[in-house]
Design a protein around this motif. Structure first.
Motif, PDB file in Angstrom:
ATOM      1  N   PRO A  37       5.893   4.861   1.150  1.00  0.00           N
ATOM      2  CA  PRO A  37       5.500   6.357   1.202  1.00  0.00           C
ATOM      3  C   PRO A  37       6.150   6.881  -0.174  1.00  0.00           C
ATOM      4  CG  PRO A  37       7.815   5.827   2.482  1.00  0.00           C
ATOM      5  CD  PRO A  37       7.041   4.607   1.815  1.00  0.00           C
ATOM      6  N   ALA A  38       5.623   7.993  -0.485  1.00  0.00           N
ATOM      7  CA  ALA A  38       5.768   8.523  -1.822  1.00  0.00           C
ATOM      8  C   ALA A  38       5.464   9.968  -1.913  1.00  0.00           C
ATOM      9  CB  ALA A  38       5.167   7.907  -3.156  1.00  0.00           C
ATOM     10  N   GLY A  39       6.226  10.827  -2.507  1.00  0.00           N
ATOM     11  CA  GLY A  39       5.847  12.239  -2.562  1.00  0.00           C
ATOM     12  C   GLY A  39       6.442  13.198  -1.545  1.00  0.00           C
ATOM     13  N   GLY A  40       7.397  13.893  -2.075  1.00  0.00           N
ATOM     14  CA  GLY A  40       7.899  14.973  -1.037  1.00  0.00           C
ATOM     15  C   GLY A  40       9.048  14.349  -0.215  1.00  0.00           C
ATOM     16  N   ILE A  41       9.745  13.092  -0.516  1.00  0.00           N
ATOM     17  CA  ILE A  41      10.721  12.699   0.135  1.00  0.00           C
ATOM     18  C   ILE A  41      11.980  13.061  -0.415  1.00  0.00           C
ATOM     19  CG2 ILE A  41      11.955  10.597   1.283  1.00  0.00           C
ATOM     20  CD1 ILE A  41       8.976   9.063   1.034  1.00  0.00           C
ATOM     21  N   ARG A  42      12.783  14.052   0.004  1.00  0.00           N
ATOM     22  CA  ARG A  42      13.803  14.698  -0.920  1.00  0.00           C
ATOM     23  C   ARG A  42      15.304  14.605  -0.015  1.00  0.00           C
ATOM     24  NH1 ARG A  42      10.378  15.769  -4.161  1.00  0.00           N
ATOM     25  NH2 ARG A  42       8.767  17.649  -4.042  1.00  0.00           N
ATOM     26  N   THR A  43      15.277  14.477   1.285  1.00  0.00           N
ATOM     27  CA  THR A  43      16.317  14.607   1.900  1.00  0.00           C
ATOM     28  C   THR A  43      17.057  13.316   2.515  1.00  0.00           C
ATOM     29  OG1 THR A  43      15.612  15.240   4.005  1.00  0.00           O
ATOM     30  CG2 THR A  43      15.993  16.936   2.444  1.00  0.00           C
TER      31      THR A  43
ATOM     32  N   GLY B 101       8.888   6.169  -2.853  1.00  0.00           N
ATOM     33  CA  GLY B 101       8.657   6.718  -4.030  1.00  0.00           C
ATOM     34  C   GLY B 101       9.343   7.945  -4.299  1.00  0.00           C
ATOM     35  N   ALA B 102      10.293   8.408  -4.760  1.00  0.00           N
ATOM     36  CA  ALA B 102      10.929   9.646  -4.949  1.00  0.00           C
ATOM     37  C   ALA B 102      11.819  10.084  -6.293  1.00  0.00           C
ATOM     38  CB  ALA B 102      11.975   9.478  -3.814  1.00  0.00           C
ATOM     39  N   SER B 103      11.614  11.276  -6.569  1.00  0.00           N
ATOM     40  CA  SER B 103      12.212  11.651  -7.949  1.00  0.00           C
ATOM     41  C   SER B 103      13.445  12.402  -7.601  1.00  0.00           C
ATOM     42  CB  SER B 103      11.358  12.543  -8.614  1.00  0.00           C
ATOM     43  OG  SER B 103      11.021  13.489  -8.049  1.00  0.00           O
ATOM     44  N   SER B 104      13.861  13.034  -6.483  1.00  0.00           N
ATOM     45  CA  SER B 104      14.850  13.755  -6.399  1.00  0.00           C
ATOM     46  C   SER B 104      15.450  13.632  -4.845  1.00  0.00           C
ATOM     47  CB  SER B 104      14.625  15.184  -6.427  1.00  0.00           C
ATOM     48  OG  SER B 104      13.531  15.432  -5.901  1.00  0.00           O
TER      49      SER B 104
ATOM     50  N   ILE C 296       0.915  -1.068   0.051  1.00  0.00           N
ATOM     51  CA  ILE C 296       0.100   0.125   0.131  1.00  0.00           C
ATOM     52  C   ILE C 296       0.918   1.350   0.024  1.00  0.00           C
ATOM     53  CG2 ILE C 296      -2.174  -0.991   0.905  1.00  0.00           C
ATOM     54  CD1 ILE C 296      -1.419  -0.363   3.739  1.00  0.00           C
ATOM     55  N   LYS C 297       0.641   2.225  -0.608  1.00  0.00           N
ATOM     56  CA  LYS C 297       1.289   3.433  -0.942  1.00  0.00           C
ATOM     57  C   LYS C 297       0.667   4.584  -0.653  1.00  0.00           C
ATOM     58  CE  LYS C 297       3.377   5.526  -5.234  1.00  0.00           C
ATOM     59  NZ  LYS C 297       4.003   5.281  -6.626  1.00  0.00           N
ATOM     60  N   THR C 298       1.307   5.545   0.086  1.00  0.00           N
ATOM     61  CA  THR C 298       0.589   6.664   0.308  1.00  0.00           C
ATOM     62  C   THR C 298       0.009   7.401  -0.466  1.00  0.00           C
ATOM     63  OG1 THR C 298       2.701   8.104   0.614  1.00  0.00           O
ATOM     64  CG2 THR C 298       2.111   6.870   2.678  1.00  0.00           C
ATOM     65  N   SER C 299       0.870   8.047  -1.630  1.00  0.00           N
ATOM     66  CA  SER C 299       0.327   9.236  -2.496  1.00  0.00           C
ATOM     67  C   SER C 299       0.939   8.851  -3.836  1.00  0.00           C
ATOM     68  CB  SER C 299       0.907  10.354  -1.759  1.00  0.00           C
ATOM     69  OG  SER C 299       1.041  10.141  -0.405  1.00  0.00           O
ATOM     70  N   THR C 300       0.497   9.999  -4.775  1.00  0.00           N
ATOM     71  CA  THR C 300       0.899  10.169  -5.904  1.00  0.00           C
ATOM     72  C   THR C 300       1.978  10.729  -6.237  1.00  0.00           C
ATOM     73  OG1 THR C 300      -0.565  11.675  -6.381  1.00  0.00           O
ATOM     74  CG2 THR C 300      -1.558   9.762  -6.949  1.00  0.00           C
ATOM     75  N   GLY C 301       2.322  11.678  -5.251  1.00  0.00           N
ATOM     76  CA  GLY C 301       3.281  13.013  -5.401  1.00  0.00           C
ATOM     77  C   GLY C 301       2.447  14.047  -6.107  1.00  0.00           C
TER      78      GLY C 301
HETATM   79  O1  G3H Z   1       5.696   7.787  -6.624  1.00  0.00           O
HETATM   80  C1  G3H Z   1       6.541   9.053  -6.553  1.00  0.00           C
HETATM   81  C2  G3H Z   1       6.270  10.213  -6.376  1.00  0.00           C
HETATM   82  O2  G3H Z   1       5.423  10.674  -7.636  1.00  0.00           O
HETATM   83  C3  G3H Z   1       7.528  11.027  -6.496  1.00  0.00           C
HETATM   84  O3  G3H Z   1       7.264  12.281  -5.857  1.00  0.00           O
HETATM   85  P1  G3H Z   1       8.391  13.228  -5.629  1.00  0.00           P
HETATM   86  O4  G3H Z   1       8.707  13.720  -7.132  1.00  0.00           O
HETATM   87  O5  G3H Z   1       7.986  14.270  -4.603  1.00  0.00           O
HETATM   88  O6  G3H Z   1       9.807  12.780  -5.197  1.00  0.00           O
END
Ligand code: G3H
Length: 434
Positions: free
Chosen positions: A371-377, A405-408, A333-338
Motif C-alpha cells: 500500500p502506498a500514499g497517505g500512510i502517515r501515522t 510506501g511512505a514519505s512521512s 502489486i502496489k495500490t497507488s503512486t501517492g
Molecule cells: O510510494 C510512495 C508514495 O509516493 C508515498 O506517498 P506519501 O507521500 O503520501 O507517503
C-alpha cells in the motif's frame, strides 16, 4: 447412540473418512445423508483435502460439492495421464500430457499441494489466462463492512504496540518523489533509512541496528542513492519508480527503456505504473503484455506494479488489474503512486489481497503487497499490519512480501516509540534521527 450424536460431531468424523467410504455413508440413513449433502461438509473437505478455502465465481458449476467432485475426477484422470515430474527452484511441478483447461487447473492445484516449503524466490508469472478475470463479482457493501471492522479493532497497547511499530519500520519503502529532489535530500533520506530510530530509543528497545526496507526515488536519483548507501555500507533495497510514473501515459518503448536505465543505474526494485487506459477500456491482454515487457526489462530487479486504484473505477477492475499484473510476473502489486486523489484504502486493499490469495491458489506463487500514499501515522501502519496478518498470514508481514510506501510515516512511529521508552511525548520540534 448415532442418532443422538450432534451433527457437528458427525461432520467432524465424516471429514476424516476416506472419500471412497462417503458413498456408503450416504445411504445409511436420512440424517447422515443430509450431513453428507451439506455444503458446509464439502467446504470443509475442500479445505482439508485440497487446501482450497474460497470458491471462485468463475468455476462452473459453482458449489462446494460439485467443485470437490470436479477436482476428484480430474485427479483420477491425471494419475493415468501424468508422464513426468521435474524439480524447479526447489519446487516439484507435475507435467501432464494434455493441455486442456481442466488439466491446467489440476496442475495448478496439485502444484500448490506439493509446495514443500521451499518457495521460489520470485513469481514467474503465467500465460495470459482470461478465465481468471471473467465473471468477477465483488460484493461492495461486504468489502466496505469488513474493512470498517479492521479499522474499528481495539488498538495494540504497550510492548505489543512497540514490537509491531519496530516491525513496521523495517517494512517501509522510504520515499521521496518530488520535482525538487537533489543529491542533498537523497543523502539525508538514505541516512534516515539506515538509522530510522534514535540510538537511545533503539538501545532501550534492545536493538543494535535497524533499517527500513528500501529507499524509493525517481530514476534520475538512483545513482545518488547507490553512492550514499555505498558510503554508509548499507545494503537495503534501492527502489526506483519507472514506466512513465506517475501517469503511465508515455509510449511503451520509452517506459520499458526507463526501467532498463533505472536497473543499469543500480535499482534493485522497480515500481512501475500501469497504463490505466488499458484497464478502463478492458484491454487486458495488452496490459498483460506491457507488464510482462517491464518484468523482462527488470532482469534480476524485483518488479512492483502500481495499479493506481484511485483511477480504476470499480472493485472489479481493481481485482482484474491485480490478477493480470501477477500473471505477467509482478513480484508485488502496489495500490497507488501517492499522486492520485485517493490512494491506499482498506477496501481496495481487501480486493487486491483477495486477488493475491486467488493467484496463490492457482499457481503456488506468493506475491507481495505494497500500500502506498497517505500512510502517515503509527496507527495507520499498525492497521495495515493487522490487515496483512489476518488476511494473508505471518509470511505477509515480512519485507519480501509486504512494504508500505511512505514519505512521512517514520516521524510518528518514532514519536510513539519515544513515548513507550520514556513515558513522555516528544515536542513538536522532535528531530528525525540522523
Ligand atoms: O510510494 C510512495 C508514495 O509516493 C508515498 O506517498 P506519501 O507521500 O503520501 O507517503
Amino acid at each position: 447412540m448415532w442418532s443422538s450424536t450432534p451433527h457437528f460431531i458427525l461432520t467432524d468424523i465424516f471429514s476424516h473418512l476416506p472419500i471412497v467410504d462417503v458413498g456408503e455413508c450416504l445411504i445409511v440413513c436420512r440424517s447422515w445423508n443430509s450431513i453428507l449433502q451439506d455444503e458446509y461438509y464439502w467446504k470443509r473437505r475442500l479445505k482439508e483435502d485440497w487446501g482450497i478455502d474460497s470458491l471462485r465465481e468463475t468455476h462452473q458449476p459453482c458449489s462446494w460439492i460439485s467443485e470437490y467432485k470436479r477436482l476428484h475426477c480430474m485427479q483420477s484422470k491425471s494419475v493415468m495421464t501424468s508422464n513426468s515430474e521435474f524439480e524447479r527452484d526447489g519446487l516439484l511441478a507435475l507435467t501432464l500430457n494434455h493441455d486442456d483447461d481442466e488439466e491446467e487447473n489440476l496442475k495448478r492445484h496439485l502444484l500448490k499441494k506439493r509446495i514443500s516449503g521451499n518457495m521460489p524466490e520470485r513469481n514467474d508469472g503465467t500465460t495470459f489466462t482470461p478465465d481468471w478475470i471473467e465473471n468477477v463479482h465483488i460484493n461492495y457493501p461486504a468489502v466496505v463492512r469488513a474493512s470498517n471492522d479492521f479499522k474499528g479493532r481495539r488498538a495494540l497497547k504497550k510492548e505489543h504496540q512497540a514490537a509491531w511499530l519496530v516491525k513496521a519500520v523495517t517494512l517501509i519503502d522510504l520515499t521521496t518523489l518530488a520535482g525538487d529532489d537533489t543529491y542533498c535530500n537523497v543523502d539525508r533520506l538514505c541516512n534516515y533509512a539506515k538509522n530510522p530510530l534514535r540510538k537511545e530509543i533503539l538501545k532501550q528497545l534492545g536493538f543494535d541496528s535497524l533499517t527500513v526496507g528500501a529507499v524509493c526515488v525517481y530514476p534520475n536519483r538512483v545513482k545518488d542513492v547507490c553512492k550514499v548507501l555505498n558510503k554508509l555500507n548499507c545494503n537495503i533495497g534501492i527502489a526506483s519508480v519507472a514506466a512513465g510514473f506517475p501517469e503511465g501515459q508515455t509510449p511503451m518503448e520509452t517506459r520499458v527503456r526507463e526501467v532498463e536505465l533505472a536497473v543499469e543505474a543500480g535499482a534493485t526494485e522497480i515500481d512501475i505504473v500501469i497504463n490505466r487506459t488499458l484497464v478502463l477500456e478492458g484491454r487486458w491482454e495488452e496490459l498483460y503484455e506491457e507488464v510482462k515487457a517491464c518484468r523482462k526489462a527488470c532482469g534480476e530487479a524485483h518488479l512492483k506494479t502500481i495499479i493506481a486504484t484511485g483511477h480504476l473505477g470499480d472493485f472489479e477492475n481493481i481485482y482484474k488489474a491485480s490478477m493480470i499484473s501477477m500473471m505477467a510476473g509482478s513480484d508485488f502489486i502496489k495500490t497507488s503512486t501517492g499522486k492520485e486523489s485517493v490512494n491506499a484504502t482498506f477496501p481496495v486493499a481487501m480486493v487486491m489481497i483477495r486477488a493475491i490469495r486467488d493467484y496463490f491458489e492457482y499457481t503456488g506463487f506468493k506475491v507481495g503487497f505494497k500500500p502506498a500514499g497517505g500512510i502517515r501515522t503509527a496507527k495507520d501502519s499498525l492497521q495495515w499490519l493487522t490487515l496483512m496478518k489476518e488476511e494473508l498470514g505471518d509470511e505477509w508481514v515480512q519485507p519480501d512480501l509486504f512494504r508500505m510506501g511512505a514519505s512521512s510515516l517514520l516521524g510518528d512511529i518514532e514519536r510513539q516509540l519515544y513515548h513507550y521508552c520514556t513515558g513522555r511525548y516528544a515536542s513538536s520540534t522532535f528531530d528525525i534521527a540522523m
